[in-house]
Design a protein around this motif. Sequence first.
Motif, short mmCIF file in Angstrom:
data_model
loop_
_atom_site.label_atom_id
_atom_site.label_comp_id
_atom_site.label_asym_id
_atom_site.label_seq_id
_atom_site.Cartn_x
_atom_site.Cartn_y
_atom_site.Cartn_z
N ALA A 1 0.98 -1.12 0.10
CA ALA A 1 -0.03 0.08 -0.10
C ALA A 1 0.94 1.14 0.11
CB ALA A 1 -0.94 -0.03 0.96
N THR A 2 1.91 1.26 0.94
CA THR A 2 2.92 2.29 0.74
C THR A 2 3.53 2.68 -0.53
OG1 THR A 2 3.37 1.83 3.05
CG2 THR A 2 4.85 3.30 2.06
N LEU A 3 3.79 1.52 -1.14
CA LEU A 3 4.32 1.48 -2.38
C LEU A 3 3.61 2.15 -3.39
CD1 LEU A 3 6.74 1.05 -4.45
CD2 LEU A 3 6.07 -1.25 -4.77
N THR A 4 2.48 1.68 -3.40
CA THR A 4 1.11 2.16 -4.49
C THR A 4 1.00 3.76 -3.87
OG1 THR A 4 -0.04 0.08 -4.17
CG2 THR A 4 -1.37 1.68 -5.12
N ILE A 5 0.91 4.11 -2.92
CA ILE A 5 0.59 5.67 -2.69
C ILE A 5 1.90 6.39 -3.14
CG2 ILE A 5 0.52 7.21 -0.91
CD1 ILE A 5 -1.12 4.98 0.54
N THR A 6 2.98 5.81 -3.00
CA THR A 6 4.14 6.67 -3.36
C THR A 6 4.29 6.84 -4.92
OG1 THR A 6 5.39 5.69 -1.55
CG2 THR A 6 6.79 6.71 -3.38
N LEU B 1 10.13 6.34 -13.16
CA LEU B 1 9.10 5.77 -12.55
C LEU B 1 8.73 4.60 -12.46
CD1 LEU B 1 7.08 7.03 -10.24
CD2 LEU B 1 5.36 7.38 -12.35
N VAL B 2 8.59 4.10 -13.80
CA VAL B 2 8.59 2.45 -13.93
C VAL B 2 9.72 1.69 -13.37
CG1 VAL B 2 8.28 0.64 -15.85
CG2 VAL B 2 7.05 2.86 -15.97
N ALA B 3 10.84 1.94 -13.59
CA ALA B 3 11.97 1.42 -13.29
C ALA B 3 12.06 1.40 -11.49
CB ALA B 3 13.28 2.03 -13.72
N ILE B 4 11.56 2.53 -10.93
CA ILE B 4 11.60 2.92 -9.50
C ILE B 4 10.54 1.94 -8.95
CG2 ILE B 4 11.21 4.37 -7.76
CD1 ILE B 4 13.11 6.36 -9.29
N THR B 5 9.45 1.72 -9.61
CA THR B 5 8.33 0.78 -9.10
C THR B 5 8.48 -0.57 -9.50
OG1 THR B 5 6.72 2.50 -10.05
CG2 THR B 5 5.75 0.46 -9.61
N ALA B 6 9.20 -0.68 -10.39
CA ALA B 6 9.62 -2.48 -10.60
C ALA B 6 10.56 -2.79 -9.64
CB ALA B 6 10.11 -2.50 -12.00
N LEU B 7 11.66 -2.23 -9.40
CA LEU B 7 12.72 -2.68 -8.31
C LEU B 7 11.91 -2.95 -6.95
CD1 LEU B 7 15.57 -0.46 -9.18
CD2 LEU B 7 15.14 -3.03 -9.92
N PRO B 8 10.98 -2.27 -6.33
CA PRO B 8 10.60 -2.58 -5.02
C PRO B 8 9.50 -3.65 -4.96
CG PRO B 8 10.47 -0.28 -5.19
CD PRO B 8 10.94 -0.61 -6.60
N THR B 9 8.65 -3.82 -6.31
CA THR B 9 7.70 -4.62 -6.28
C THR B 9 8.50 -5.98 -6.60
OG1 THR B 9 6.19 -2.81 -7.53
CG2 THR B 9 5.63 -5.27 -7.89
N THR B 10 9.37 -5.89 -7.67
CA THR B 10 9.99 -7.30 -7.40
C THR B 10 10.78 -7.69 -6.16
OG1 THR B 10 10.59 -6.52 -9.65
CG2 THR B 10 12.10 -8.40 -8.72
N THR B 11 11.32 -6.89 -5.35
CA THR B 11 11.95 -7.16 -4.03
C THR B 11 10.84 -7.75 -3.30
OG1 THR B 11 13.24 -5.52 -4.46
CG2 THR B 11 12.93 -6.25 -2.08
#
Length: 103
Positions: free
Chosen positions: A25-30, A50-60
Motif C-alpha cells: 500500500a505504501t509503495l502504491t501511494i508513493t 518511475l516505471v524502473a523505480i516501481t519495478a524494483l521494490p515490487t520485485t523485491t
Amino acid sequence: MLRRTRGTPDPTASIPSAILWLLLATLTITVISLGICLPRKNNCGQITTLVAITALPTTTLCIIRDVDRPFEDIINVEPTAITEAERQATRDFLTNHPATELP
C-alpha cells in the motif's frame, strides 16, 4: 514463534501478511503521488524512471514473500530437500576425505 522439526513445512510465515500488504500500500501511494507530480508534456524520461523505480521494490516484495514461504508459490522446495542435501554433502565429503571424520 512456532518451532518446526526438520523435514516438516512451517505452516506460518515469519513475515505477517499484514506487513507485506502495508508495504504494498505504501509503495502504491508513493508511485501514484510521484505519477501525479509528473509534467504533462515531454515526460518520457520521467515515466521511464518511475516505471524502473516501481519495478524494483515490487520485485523485491515478491521475492521476499516467495522466500519467506518456501513450501508454496513460485519457489517450491520439498520438505525433504535439506535431508537430501545433507546426504549428498556427507557422501561427497567421505568420498574425497576417506581417512577423516565428519566435522
